[in-house]
Write an enzyme that holds these catalytic residues in place. Structure first.
Site, PDB file in Angstrom:
ATOM      1  CG  HIS A  62     -57.574 -35.431 -63.280  1.00  0.00           C
ATOM      2  ND1 HIS A  62     -59.097 -35.514 -63.350  1.00  0.00           N
ATOM      3  CD2 HIS A  62     -57.466 -34.063 -63.316  1.00  0.00           C
ATOM      4  CE1 HIS A  62     -59.453 -34.378 -63.692  1.00  0.00           C
ATOM      5  NE2 HIS A  62     -58.659 -33.326 -63.759  1.00  0.00           N
ATOM      6  CG  ASP A  83     -52.495 -27.900 -63.154  1.00  0.00           C
ATOM      7  OD1 ASP A  83     -52.721 -26.937 -63.588  1.00  0.00           O
ATOM      8  OD2 ASP A  83     -53.237 -28.743 -62.413  1.00  0.00           O
TER       9      ASP A  83
HETATM   10  N1  CMC Z   1     -48.776 -38.209 -55.601  1.00  0.00           N
HETATM   11  C1  CMC Z   1     -48.729 -39.418 -54.669  1.00  0.00           C
HETATM   12  N2  CMC Z   1     -50.079 -40.315 -54.577  1.00  0.00           N
HETATM   13  C2  CMC Z   1     -50.967 -39.818 -55.193  1.00  0.00           C
HETATM   14  C3  CMC Z   1     -51.170 -38.753 -55.978  1.00  0.00           C
HETATM   15  C4  CMC Z   1     -49.967 -38.205 -56.069  1.00  0.00           C
HETATM   16  N3  CMC Z   1     -50.040 -36.664 -56.877  1.00  0.00           N
HETATM   17  N4  CMC Z   1     -52.471 -38.582 -55.953  1.00  0.00           N
HETATM   18  C5  CMC Z   1     -53.042 -39.556 -55.607  1.00  0.00           C
HETATM   19  N5  CMC Z   1     -52.419 -40.282 -55.065  1.00  0.00           N
HETATM   20  C6  CMC Z   1     -52.670 -41.662 -54.351  1.00  0.00           C
HETATM   21  C7  CMC Z   1     -53.569 -41.510 -52.882  1.00  0.00           C
HETATM   22  O1  CMC Z   1     -52.608 -41.342 -51.929  1.00  0.00           O
HETATM   23  C8  CMC Z   1     -54.378 -42.717 -53.079  1.00  0.00           C
HETATM   24  O2  CMC Z   1     -53.730 -43.813 -52.729  1.00  0.00           O
HETATM   25  P1  CMC Z   1     -54.340 -45.015 -51.602  1.00  0.00           P
HETATM   26  O3  CMC Z   1     -55.272 -45.574 -52.742  1.00  0.00           O
HETATM   27  O4  CMC Z   1     -53.007 -45.921 -51.466  1.00  0.00           O
HETATM   28  O5  CMC Z   1     -54.752 -44.328 -50.374  1.00  0.00           O
HETATM   29  C9  CMC Z   1     -54.781 -43.116 -54.523  1.00  0.00           C
HETATM   30  O6  CMC Z   1     -53.569 -42.039 -55.078  1.00  0.00           O
HETATM   31  C10 CMC Z   1     -55.900 -42.473 -54.771  1.00  0.00           C
HETATM   32  O7  CMC Z   1     -55.890 -40.881 -54.521  1.00  0.00           O
HETATM   33  P2  CMC Z   1     -57.122 -39.827 -54.106  1.00  0.00           P
HETATM   34  O8  CMC Z   1     -56.614 -38.649 -53.245  1.00  0.00           O
HETATM   35  O9  CMC Z   1     -58.113 -40.715 -53.442  1.00  0.00           O
HETATM   36  O10 CMC Z   1     -57.549 -39.291 -55.431  1.00  0.00           O
HETATM   37  P3  CMC Z   1     -58.503 -38.109 -55.764  1.00  0.00           P
HETATM   38  O11 CMC Z   1     -59.268 -38.336 -56.968  1.00  0.00           O
HETATM   39  O12 CMC Z   1     -59.144 -37.707 -54.555  1.00  0.00           O
HETATM   40  O13 CMC Z   1     -57.334 -36.885 -56.067  1.00  0.00           O
HETATM   41  C11 CMC Z   1     -56.108 -35.425 -57.161  1.00  0.00           C
HETATM   42  C12 CMC Z   1     -56.924 -36.286 -57.202  1.00  0.00           C
HETATM   43  C13 CMC Z   1     -55.779 -34.548 -58.243  1.00  0.00           C
HETATM   44  C14 CMC Z   1     -56.489 -34.229 -55.952  1.00  0.00           C
HETATM   45  C15 CMC Z   1     -54.704 -35.912 -56.512  1.00  0.00           C
HETATM   46  O14 CMC Z   1     -54.380 -36.920 -57.348  1.00  0.00           O
HETATM   47  C16 CMC Z   1     -53.681 -35.145 -56.116  1.00  0.00           C
HETATM   48  O15 CMC Z   1     -53.702 -34.482 -55.115  1.00  0.00           O
HETATM   49  N6  CMC Z   1     -52.831 -34.669 -57.238  1.00  0.00           N
HETATM   50  C17 CMC Z   1     -51.600 -33.803 -57.189  1.00  0.00           C
HETATM   51  C18 CMC Z   1     -52.311 -32.279 -57.266  1.00  0.00           C
HETATM   52  C19 CMC Z   1     -52.556 -32.065 -58.745  1.00  0.00           C
HETATM   53  O16 CMC Z   1     -51.416 -32.245 -59.602  1.00  0.00           O
HETATM   54  N7  CMC Z   1     -53.616 -31.526 -59.129  1.00  0.00           N
HETATM   55  C20 CMC Z   1     -54.127 -31.126 -60.213  1.00  0.00           C
HETATM   56  C21 CMC Z   1     -55.247 -31.499 -61.034  1.00  0.00           C
HETATM   57  S1  CMC Z   1     -55.548 -31.520 -62.826  1.00  0.00           S
HETATM   58  C22 CMC Z   1     -56.268 -29.820 -62.691  1.00  0.00           C
HETATM   59  C23 CMC Z   1     -57.296 -29.601 -62.454  1.00  0.00           C
HETATM   60  O17 CMC Z   1     -58.162 -30.144 -62.946  1.00  0.00           O
HETATM   61  O18 CMC Z   1     -57.694 -28.863 -61.257  1.00  0.00           O
END
Ligand code: CMC
Length: 442
Positions: free
Chosen positions: A319, A377
């Site tokens: 998240h 989710d």
């Molecule tokens: N699986 C594998 N790796 C992940 C995941 C995941 N679900 N989420 C983040 N990472 C890794 C990412 O690759 C990065 O690694 P590194 O530092 O080595 O490059 C690190 O964790 C930080 O990730 P980020 O993309 O910079 O984090 P963010 O804050 O931009 O993204 C997120 C947050 C929710 C978009 C992401 O965690 C994700 O895509 N999760 C899966 C989709 C999901 O479940 N979304 C629902 C969110 S809750 C409902 C809502 O409030 O909308």
């Protein structure tokens, strides 16, 4: 709401930060502003006019785009509160109607206020009959979110008496209409997609029970809504009611900042919510669990999730704000077991798989290091599937529940005397000025 909300306090003159341009040695003082709790913010509103600099923050990871009195999140501690009330307390002791009232009016209702509010919502649940014809323009196999974007946007063509955003009464009527009509619109999107007749709202049922009735009843026979399933549905609605300045809420605020009508703004929010990184994740979780198929294949998918060259991510994990357990996930985890028991689905293989995946991921170094915990989710999809909702409806339910948050945030912005049109700036990295070349010489 915002008119009665405490504005953030500009801190005293000594609470400033100093920005120094090391190339010229020039320094500027910038005020620090304090909210009621949470991180302080640096007031950069005069930054460009005073210094000629913009800030650079793609994805707004360090930017407070507004002040708000509605919802507070502490992602490190796993705290979510609406109007100061912990989400766990609201989920346990309150219901969705009360949470809607809290978000729209800033306090929990008295018994009389609650009666009046519930009546106002109940009596706005029907749709203009002409809206029904709108559905027929969609293909039967349309994704219900596509129908939601279209039909909610179209409401502004039907309810002209609540589109004058300068009138507080019209703003409130539009807010009530949106909260009240969203379940009807969502249920009709579903019924249309499966070719069943629309089921009209019933005023003798609660908000959640009425929704379940419109979804699962058919005119041919009586459908009794299970009180415990209605309660579980209501809890899912509470947990999704608002979540401060996430992508869809920011979309609603940005759309509304230009003076667009509330129905159009909420349609924009629904479009933003649809994406798999936001509201579309619950649908993606179910698809992922089905793809994984069995516990034995979990390591293979974990490996893929860690591989930077593979776009696969573990859906339902991670998240932007919560770097601790998502408090909504903790509530739903419990609810999930209750619902499955009620429906005799304890042996649901997908839940079994989900629990195994959760356990393995929570112990895995990659996920632990990056603080990737299950989010809301992860569990909502499993509950909704057990209740009989198709995956394509999951994000629709999220939109339905989040509508109150969107309208409360939209109202708060409109009622803030300091609000201005949202207009971010950019760091331009394109070509600098060059001569135009006529087509025959290119
Ligand atoms: N699986 C594998 N790796 C992940 C995941 C995941 N679900 N989420 C983040 N990472 C890794 C990412 O690759 C990065 O690694 P590194 O530092 O080595 O490059 C690190 O964790 C930080 O990730 P980020 O993309 O910079 O984090 P963010 O804050 O931009 O993204 C997120 C947050 C929710 C978009 C992401 O965690 C994700 O895509 N999760 C899966 C989709 C999901 O479940 N979304 C629902 C969110 S809750 C409902 C809502 O409030 O909308």
């Amino acid at each position: 709401m915002a008119s009665s909300s405490p504005k953030a306090k500009a801190a005293s003159r000594k609470n400033t930060v100093t920005l120094t341009d090391n190339s010229s040695g020039q320094s500027w003082e910038m005020p620090i502003i304090e909210g009621s709790t949470g991180p302080r913010v640096i007031d950069v509103r005069r930054l460009y006019s005073d210094t000629g600099f913009f800030t650079y923050d793609p994805g707004y990871t360090s930017t407070a785009s507004c002040d708000s009195a509605l919802t507070y999140i502490d992602g490190d501690e796993g705290i979510l509160m609406h109007g100061g009330y912990a989400i766990e307390d609201l989920a346990e002791h309150s219901d969705y109607m009360e949470v809607c009232y809290l978000l729209l009016y800033g306090h929990l209702p008295t018994a009389a206020e609650r009666r009046d509010f519930e009546k106002a919502i109940t009596y706005h649940t029907m749709l203009h009959e002409q809206v029904m014809y709108f559905y027929r323009g969609f293909r039967r196999d349309s994704h219900p979110m596509a129908i939601m974007v279209g039909v909610v946007g179209a409401l502004s063509a039907f309810y002209h008496d609540s589109t004058d955003i300068s009138d507080p009464h019209q703003r409130m009527v539009a807010s009530h209409r949106l909260v009240a009509k969203m379940p009807t619109i969502a249920a009709m999107a579903y019924k249309y997609s499966i070719g069943q007749p629309f089921v009209y709202p019933r005023n003798d049922l609660s908000f959640a029970a009425n929704f379940l009735h419109m979804i699962f009843a058919v005119p041919a026979e009586e459908y009794k809504v299970s009180p415990s399933l209605a309660r579980a549905m209501d809890r899912i609605f509470i947990l999704h009611a608002d979540h401060e300045q996430n992508a869809s809420t920011s979309t609603v605020r940005i759309a509304g900042s230009s003076g667009a009508n509330p129905f159009a703004c909420i349609a924009a929010g629904i479009a933003s919510l649809w994406g798999p990184a936001h509201g579309g994740a619950n649908e993606a979780v179910l698809k992922m669990l089905q793809e994984i198929g069995s516990k034995e294949r979990i390591p293979e998918f974990l490996k893929r999730a860690k591989d930077k060259d593979d776009p696969f991510r573990l859906m339902g994990f991670g998240h932007r704000v919560y770097k601790n357990y998502d408090p909504r996930a903790a509530v739903l985890r419990k609810s999930c077991h209750e619902v499955l028991e009620e429906l005799n689905h304890q042996d649901e293989p997908l839940l079994d798989l989900a629990m195994a995946l959760e356990k393995i991921a929570l112990e895995d170094d990659y996920f632990v290091k990056r603080k990737l915990f299950p989010n809301v989710d992860f569990y909502s999809g499993i509950i909704l599937q057990a209740m009989g909702f198709p995956t394509s409806m999951f994000t629709v339910l999220f939109a339905l529940a989040r509508t109150v948050g969107w309208v409360a945030q939209w109202k708060e912005m409109i009622e803030d005397p300091d609000h201005r049109i949202s207009r971010p700036r950019q760091l331009y990295i394109g070509k600098t000025k060059r001569e135009f070349v006529p087509i025959e010489r290119r």
